[in-house]
Design an enzyme around this catalytic site. Structure first.
Site, PDB file in Angstrom:
ATOM      1  N   ASP A   8       0.879  -1.166   0.000  1.00 27.30           N
ATOM      2  CA  ASP A   8       0.000   0.000   0.000  1.00 27.30           C
ATOM      3  C   ASP A   8       0.918   1.218   0.000  1.00 27.30           C
ATOM      4  OD1 ASP A   8      -2.300   1.636   0.205  1.00 27.30           O
ATOM      5  OD2 ASP A   8      -2.039   1.752   2.377  1.00 27.30           O
ATOM      6  N   GLU A  68      -1.325  -1.480  -4.870  1.00 25.40           N
ATOM      7  CA  GLU A  68      -2.532  -0.721  -5.167  1.00 25.40           C
ATOM      8  C   GLU A  68      -2.249   0.281  -6.279  1.00 25.40           C
ATOM      9  OE1 GLU A  68      -6.067   1.039  -2.535  1.00 25.40           O
ATOM     10  OE2 GLU A  68      -4.170   2.056  -2.193  1.00 25.40           O
ATOM     11  N   ASP A 140      -2.232   1.099   7.333  1.00 22.28           N
ATOM     12  CA  ASP A 140      -1.538   0.924   6.055  1.00 22.28           C
ATOM     13  C   ASP A 140      -1.074  -0.519   5.876  1.00 22.28           C
ATOM     14  OD1 ASP A 140      -1.244   3.810   4.897  1.00 22.28           O
ATOM     15  OD2 ASP A 140      -0.748   3.979   7.019  1.00 22.28           O
TER      16      ASP A 140
END
Length: 179
Positions: A8, A68, A140
């Site tokens: 992430d 992502e 996160d």
């Protein structure tokens, strides 16, 4: 039973999560954490993200990586910085020889919660449930674990089922799945 590294990306905090993909869509927690790049000069933060992810890769030896995709931010400066942090992460993955897949936040939410509009807390609760965690990971790191789980589910849906055919006395074919 492959190790999958989820990322992430962020310019201050980059989450990472590693899961082992098991049979029947299940995953096992291996590790997670955050690269805390802080508020120093931006170029140094990018270098820290790159070096830290290379260390994670060296330590855990994942076989696959998922990250992502960048979303559109309201602030152009934030979007550019996020894109550069993501780029540093992608270079670390590719230079380590990992195949990299990208997933949108909506795809990750859909894979874990069943709806693309789920909020971060719903995703974190599902990560905890699926990985049988007793403590909530940092947000996160939780997002990175969700990305890794999404990739595991996606990979398993792509595995073709190998079938063998045997002819019965009646002349009809009977199919069974090969191990």
């Amino acid at each position: 039973m492959a190790l999958i590294l989820g990322i992430d990306p962020g310019s201050r905090l980059t989450g990472f999560g590693i899961v082992r993909s098991l049979a029947r869509g299940q995953c096992e927690y291996i590790a997670s954490g955050c690269v805390r790049a802080g508020d120093g000069p931006f170029a140094e933060r990018l270098a820290l993200i790159y070096r830290s992810l290379r260390e994670v890769i060296s330590q855990y030896q994942p076989e696959y990586a998922a990250i992502e995709q960048v979303f559109l931010a309201r602030n152009a400066d934030s979007a550019l910085k996020l894109g550069q942090a993501r780029g540093a992460a992608v270079v670390a993955l590719v230079e380590s020889g990992l195949p990299v897949e990208e997933y949108t936040a909506t795809q990750v939410k859909q894979a874990l919660v069943g709806k693309g509009s789920a909020d971060k807390e719903q995703v974190r609760q599902m990560v905890m449930h699926l990985l049988k965690l007793t403590q909530a990971p940092q947000m996160d790191a939780s997002d990175a674990l969700a990305i890794a789980i999404c990739h595991a589910h996606h990979q398993q849906s792509l595995v073709p089922h190998q079938l063998t055919a045997t002819r019965r006395r009646s002349g009809r074919l009977r199919f069974k799945e090969m191990p």
